[in-house]
Design a protein around this motif. Structure first.
Motif, short mmCIF file in Angstrom:
data_model
loop_
_atom_site.label_atom_id
_atom_site.label_comp_id
_atom_site.label_asym_id
_atom_site.label_seq_id
_atom_site.Cartn_x
_atom_site.Cartn_y
_atom_site.Cartn_z
N PRO A 170 13.35 17.31 35.66
CA PRO A 170 13.03 18.52 36.42
C PRO A 170 13.46 19.76 35.66
O PRO A 170 14.58 19.82 35.13
CB PRO A 170 13.83 18.34 37.71
CG PRO A 170 13.97 16.86 37.87
CD PRO A 170 14.12 16.34 36.48
N PRO A 171 12.61 20.77 35.54
CA PRO A 171 12.95 21.94 34.73
C PRO A 171 14.03 22.80 35.38
O PRO A 171 13.98 23.07 36.58
CB PRO A 171 11.62 22.71 34.65
CG PRO A 171 10.85 22.25 35.83
CD PRO A 171 11.24 20.85 36.08
N ALA B 28 8.88 16.35 39.55
CA ALA B 28 9.23 16.88 40.87
C ALA B 28 9.96 15.86 41.72
O ALA B 28 10.66 16.23 42.69
CB ALA B 28 7.97 17.36 41.58
N ASP B 29 9.84 14.57 41.39
CA ASP B 29 10.53 13.53 42.15
C ASP B 29 11.98 13.36 41.71
O ASP B 29 12.71 12.51 42.25
CB ASP B 29 9.80 12.20 42.05
CG ASP B 29 9.67 11.69 40.61
OD1 ASP B 29 10.20 12.34 39.69
OD2 ASP B 29 9.02 10.64 40.41
N GLY B 30 12.42 14.12 40.71
CA GLY B 30 13.80 14.07 40.26
C GLY B 30 14.10 13.04 39.20
O GLY B 30 15.22 12.99 38.68
N ALA C 190 5.38 12.56 33.75
CA ALA C 190 6.15 13.60 34.44
C ALA C 190 5.43 14.13 35.67
O ALA C 190 6.01 14.89 36.45
CB ALA C 190 6.46 14.75 33.48
N GLY C 191 4.17 13.74 35.84
CA GLY C 191 3.46 14.10 37.06
C GLY C 191 2.65 15.38 36.99
O GLY C 191 2.04 15.79 37.99
N LYS D 229 13.64 3.29 33.21
CA LYS D 229 12.90 4.55 33.30
C LYS D 229 11.41 4.27 33.14
O LYS D 229 11.00 3.27 32.56
CB LYS D 229 13.36 5.54 32.22
CG LYS D 229 14.82 5.91 32.27
CD LYS D 229 15.16 6.89 31.16
CE LYS D 229 16.62 7.31 31.19
NZ LYS D 229 17.52 6.20 30.85
N ARG D 230 10.60 5.17 33.66
CA ARG D 230 9.16 5.09 33.39
C ARG D 230 8.84 6.05 32.24
O ARG D 230 9.57 6.99 31.97
CB ARG D 230 8.35 5.43 34.63
CG ARG D 230 8.37 6.89 35.04
CD ARG D 230 7.40 7.13 36.20
NE ARG D 230 7.29 8.55 36.51
CZ ARG D 230 8.02 9.18 37.41
NH1 ARG D 230 8.94 8.49 38.10
NH2 ARG D 230 7.86 10.48 37.64
N GLY D 231 7.72 5.77 31.58
CA GLY D 231 7.37 6.63 30.48
C GLY D 231 6.21 6.09 29.68
O GLY D 231 5.43 5.25 30.15
N VAL D 232 6.10 6.57 28.44
CA VAL D 232 4.97 6.26 27.57
C VAL D 232 5.48 5.84 26.21
O VAL D 232 6.27 6.55 25.59
CB VAL D 232 4.06 7.51 27.40
CG1 VAL D 232 3.01 7.26 26.33
CG2 VAL D 232 3.39 7.87 28.72
#
Length: 414
Positions: A252-253, A332-334, A306-307, A375-378
């Motif tokens: 989250p920024p 946005a989900d943290g 990241a959505g 973690k999720r990711g690419v």
């Protein structure tokens, strides 16, 4: 919104690959334009079309674009993904915008951001937190007080339309990407080297830290209004001191990142994709805006997990010309998500960092996997729906291994 127009993405390294996959998965016809067969041109979501490199033949590149645009019909959307391709499109905007929708800012803004010395002075005038800069004439003046050690950088590393000498000039500029001098004597030697190869350089205050101290703010903005924002930081880069991102995290920024992006984009009336490189000094903790890249960036693929799918947001925004409303913020989900070039990161952490000043980044396989566990990711090279990319990446990794092995055998470090 209009019917889906095709997209032209160029050039097509990992940056372009992420844009191609983002758009192709949504059913948009995508063409991968490049002067060579980069990894993005192997994607099942794009058809490869060879075009001249604007670094060497800008006129040929523009003419080829227009030819392809006529054949495609409609209003193709142009996505340049590195500096001189973006600058070439911006420089020829008047000629291209009757036929295309351009995901690129106006020429004056693009040229400002790509001239690193001019950008530094503009940012200081705008009261943005940037490292101090000194022109070559100031560096040559013995009366100028300089805070050694000092970084010496090329004003720009790529300039379109330079003819056959363009690639040679670019290699010379790459060699001056980030050099440091500890005193006046070293400064004089570096300036002489730059003069010999004809590369304009400037001086920049050093912000202390390795590539892992670099944070990125990726945005899509329209006429100065930020409409989507993804924030992250490099976990590991290569070379470790200042290299491009190999593995990065997005989260989250923080408010400072949102404020910085909104302020800079607003003052430049920016339209398009952009990346803000922000270095956090490892000793003082001060945040310094190093540069703004007026294009998508190397690990824009993190925006999907990241959505906030920035390429898709840009495609929609450029076509509709209408604001999307509230700013879409990544993660946005943290949760924290990752983007990694798996094969490169494995090589680096298991082996190549041993031959650098980042030996603390050497990891066992178990430690390496802990970076991503839970973690999720690419993983950039491995997508179930795009298997040809993995094959090409494995070949690239083998070539990279051989090249670095030769350097190590010669006693060189990274």
């Amino acid at each position: 919104m209009k019917d889906l127009e095709c997209a032209f993405v160029f050039n097509c390294d990992y940056n372009g690959l992420s844009v191609i996959q983002s758009l192709g998965r949504r059913g948009i016809p995508v063409y991968a334009l490049d002067a060579k067969r980069g990894i993005g041109t192997r994607s099942r979501y794009a058809r490869y079309l060879n075009v001249p490199d604007p670094l060497v033949d800008e006129r040929g590149f523009v003419d080829k674009l227009k030819e392809l645009g006529t054949k495609a019909g409609g209003r193709p959307v142009l996505f340049p993904t590195n500096d001189h391709w973006a600058e070439s499109v911006a420089r020829n905007r008047e000629e291209l915008e009757d036929m295309f929708d351009l995901v690129v800012a106006d020429r004056a803004v693009v040229e400002l951001f790509l001239d690193k010395e001019r950008f530094g002075r503009w940012a200081m005038e705008q009261d943005l937190a940037v490292p101090r800069v000194w022109s070559r004439s100031e560096l040559e003046d013995p009366s100028t007080a300089l805070p050694f050690p000092l970084a010496i950088k090329a004003n720009a590393r790529r300039k379109p339309g330079q003819g056959e000498e363009g690639r040679q000039w670019a290699r010379a500029a790459d060699a001056l990407r980030f050099r440091t001098c500890g005193d006046r004597e070293e400064l004089v030697e570096l300036l002489a080297e730059a003069a010999r190869v004809g590369v304009p350089v400037f001086g920049q205050e050093i912000v202390r830290g390795r590539s892992s101290a670099m944070h990125s703010i990726g945005v899509y903005a329209s006429d100065g209004d930020v409409e989507g924002l993804v924030y992250g930081w490099k976990v590991r880069g290569f070379p470790p001191g200042f290299g491009d991102c190999v593995t990065g995290f997005s989260a989250p920024p923080p408010e400072w990142a949102i404020d910085m992006a909104k302020e800079a984009c607003g003052r430049a009336r920016y339209t398009g994709l952009a990346e803000f490189d922000v270095m956090i000094d490892q000793e003082s903790g001060a945040r310094k805006l190093i540069e703004i890249n007026p294009r998508s960036w190397g690990w824009i693929g993190v925006s999907l997990p990241a959505g906030v799918d920035l390429p898709w947001l840009a495609y929609q925004g450029i076509q509709s010309k209408e604001p999307v409303g509230e700013v879409a913020l990544g993660c946005a989900d943290g949760e924290t998500v990752y983007y990694a070039k798996m094969l490169a990161d494995l090589q680096n952490t298991l082996l190549w960092y041993r031959f650098s000043d980042a030996r603390d980044w050497v990891l066992s396989p178990r430690q390496w996997w802990a970076t991503f566990r839970g973690k999720r990711g690419v993983f950039a090279e491995f997508a179930k729906d795009d298997p040809a990319i993995a094959v090409f990446a494995l070949v690239q990794a083998a070539k990279q291994f051989a090249g670095r092995a030769r350097r190590v055998l010669k006693g060189q470090r990274f």
